[in-house]
Structures are given as C-alpha cells and as structure tokens.
Design a protein around this motif. Structure first.
Motif, PDB file in Angstrom:
ATOM      1  N   ASN A  34       0.958  -1.821  -0.228  1.00 47.54           N
ATOM      2  CA  ASN A  34       0.250  -0.172   0.294  1.00 47.54           C
ATOM      3  C   ASN A  34       1.215   1.326  -0.236  1.00 47.54           C
ATOM      4  O   ASN A  34       0.938   1.189   0.518  1.00 47.54           O
ATOM      5  N   PHE A  35       1.103   1.550  -1.309  1.00 44.97           N
ATOM      6  CA  PHE A  35       2.337   3.394  -1.385  1.00 44.97           C
ATOM      7  C   PHE A  35       1.117   4.406  -0.068  1.00 44.97           C
ATOM      8  O   PHE A  35       2.246   5.198  -0.598  1.00 44.97           O
ATOM      9  N   GLU A  36      -0.346   4.311   0.111  1.00 45.80           N
ATOM     10  CA  GLU A  36      -0.355   5.374   0.563  1.00 45.80           C
ATOM     11  C   GLU A  36      -0.146   5.035   2.202  1.00 45.80           C
ATOM     12  O   GLU A  36       0.416   6.604   3.092  1.00 45.80           O
ATOM     13  N   TYR A  37       0.627   3.807   2.432  1.00 47.71           N
ATOM     14  CA  TYR A  37       1.174   3.678   3.738  1.00 47.71           C
ATOM     15  C   TYR A  37       1.950   4.720   4.017  1.00 47.71           C
ATOM     16  O   TYR A  37       2.813   4.559   4.621  1.00 47.71           O
ATOM     17  N   ASP A  38       2.468   4.765   2.826  1.00 47.70           N
ATOM     18  CA  ASP A  38       4.346   4.571   2.609  1.00 47.70           C
ATOM     19  C   ASP A  38       4.462   6.181   2.950  1.00 47.70           C
ATOM     20  O   ASP A  38       5.344   7.244   3.785  1.00 47.70           O
ATOM     21  N   ARG A  39       3.478   6.816   2.201  1.00 49.79           N
ATOM     22  CA  ARG A  39       3.119   8.684   2.639  1.00 49.79           C
ATOM     23  C   ARG A  39       2.304   8.966   3.287  1.00 49.79           C
ATOM     24  O   ARG A  39       3.046  10.251   4.581  1.00 49.79           O
ATOM     25  N   ASN A  40       1.930   8.036   3.788  1.00 48.24           N
ATOM     26  CA  ASN A  40       1.523   8.944   5.586  1.00 48.24           C
ATOM     27  C   ASN A  40      -0.067   7.608   6.211  1.00 48.24           C
ATOM     28  O   ASN A  40      -0.671   7.166   5.540  1.00 48.24           O
ATOM     29  N   PRO A  41       1.690   6.982   6.780  1.00 53.29           N
ATOM     30  CA  PRO A  41       1.009   5.731   8.431  1.00 53.29           C
ATOM     31  C   PRO A  41      -0.371   6.398   8.610  1.00 53.29           C
ATOM     32  O   PRO A  41      -0.320   4.835   9.395  1.00 53.29           O
ATOM     33  N   ASN A  42      -0.352   7.624   9.186  1.00 54.49           N
ATOM     34  CA  ASN A  42      -1.809   7.638  10.409  1.00 54.49           C
ATOM     35  C   ASN A  42      -2.516   8.182   9.551  1.00 54.49           C
ATOM     36  O   ASN A  42      -3.666   8.546  10.377  1.00 54.49           O
ATOM     37  N   GLY A  43      -2.754   8.362   7.778  1.00 56.48           N
ATOM     38  CA  GLY A  43      -3.338   8.886   7.323  1.00 56.48           C
ATOM     39  C   GLY A  43      -4.516   7.773   7.603  1.00 56.48           C
ATOM     40  O   GLY A  43      -4.451   6.330   8.030  1.00 56.48           O
TER      41      GLY A  43
END
Length: 218
Positions: A34-43
């Motif tokens: 999940n590339f969204e996790y790399d950009r914003n782990p707490n999102g």
C-alpha cells in the motif's frame, strides 16, 4: 485396525477398521504493498480505516473431515458393511466488497456388500465353452449429501442463502471375473437433487449398463 488384535473381532470379522481424517488449507490469493501507507502511515483511506502497509484481496480457508468417522468391516460370512460421515466447509473472505462466502457440506453414506464364492457360469467369453467358477462381488451404497452456500455481509447484519442442494444417491455394482484378464461389470446409479432455492427445479439422473473390462497385462 487395532481392534483385530482381540479374540472377539478375530472370530467374527475378517476386517474391522475405524477411520478419521482432517485436512485444511489456508490460502492468500493476492496481496500488494500500500503506497498510501508509505506517504501517510497515520492517514485514513476512503472507508475511514487506517492505512495498512499490505492490501489483501482475498483469503480462503478450506476444512474437510473426510471422513469425520468411518466404520468399515467384513464378516466371516463375506458380508461387508460401511458407514461414513463426512463434513466440509469452505470460507472465502473478499476485502474488495466485504463479503464472506461460506459453503457447508454434510454427507452420510451407508454401504452393503456381499461376495458369492465359486459361482459357476457356463460361458465361452474367456475361450472355449466351459464352466467358469469365480466369485461374484456385489456392492450397494446409499448416500445423502447436503450442500449450502451462504453469503454474509460484513458491513451489514444480513446473511443470505444463495445456493444449495440435497442429493440422494444409490449406487449398485456387481462384477464377475470370467478369467484373470476378462471381467464383466453391471452398474446402476440413481441420483435425485432437490435445490435449496425455489428458482431451481429438482433433477433425477439414472445410469445403468454393462461393462466388459479386458486387462492386457499378465
């Protein structure tokens, strides 16, 4: 098979066994980073859930009691009896639409067999016309299997039966060896299916016939 060590079972039976088997498999069909996790782990994602480092598409779990219990015996009088119970379950969890598909199966089998020893038949199928002496093996099985497919919505309190059927079947077979290479087999199969949903019609299947089997080996 350990019961055959006792005197009572040795005197009454040629074979007596109790069987049990359990098999299971757990499969992850697809997963990706999940590339969204790399950009914003707490999102949060679009569904309001915290971002996960790994996105999993589908998970399957299959369990089989094949058999849950089976009793197989042959008496000194050449009578054979079998009784068997099978259970299985398949779970498929999809994270794309939050659905859990469950397939349940229960099967009950009862079998009866008998061997007529040294049955004499006058025939020339195995060569010159002569009297053939061989064993006639007969076996009949009656079974009932119940399958049901249930769709469970994880986001809603809603479970639906989408498919399923109850299958009654009877199988009979008799074989006679005219020689060590030639065997004649008579079979009769009957099956009746009744479906769990009202949009499907019951079905009946009947198969019967003779088979001649020739073995080219020694």
């Amino acid at each position: 098979n350990g019961l055959m060590r006792y005197k009572y079972f040795k005197e009454k039976f040629k074979r007596f066994s109790i069987q049990h088997s359990y098999k299971s498999s757990y499969t992850i069909n697809s997963f990706r980073s999940n590339f969204e996790y790399d950009r914003n782990p707490n999102g949060l994602d679009l569904g309001g859930n915290f971002n996960n480092p790994t996105l999993i598409g589908n998970i399957n779990l299959v369990e089989q009691f094949s058999p849950l219990v089976k009793i197989d015996l042959e008496m000194k009088s050449s009578v054979k009896l079998t009784a068997e119970i099978k259970k299985d379950r398949s779970l498929s969890l999809s994270f794309d639409n939050n659905l859990l598909t469950e397939i349940q199966g229960n099967e009950y089998i009862f079998g009866l067999g008998y061997r007529i020893k040294d049955l004499r038949i006058r025939s020339k199928l195995a060569g010159p016309r002569k009297i053939i002496k061989s064993d006639l093996n007969m076996k009949a099985d009656i079974s009932m299997r119940n399958n049901k497919t249930i769709i469970r919505y994880l986001d809603l309190d809603n479970n639906q039966v989408s498919a399923g059927q109850t299958i009654w079947s009877m199988r009979y077979a008799a074989d006679y060896a005219f020689s060590k290479n030639l065997t004649a087999i008579f079979y009769f199969d009957y099956a009746f299916s009744e479906y769990a949903i009202s949009t499907s019609f019951p079905q009946t299947t009947i198969r019967s016939g003779f088979t001649l089997r020739y073995n080219f080996g020694n």
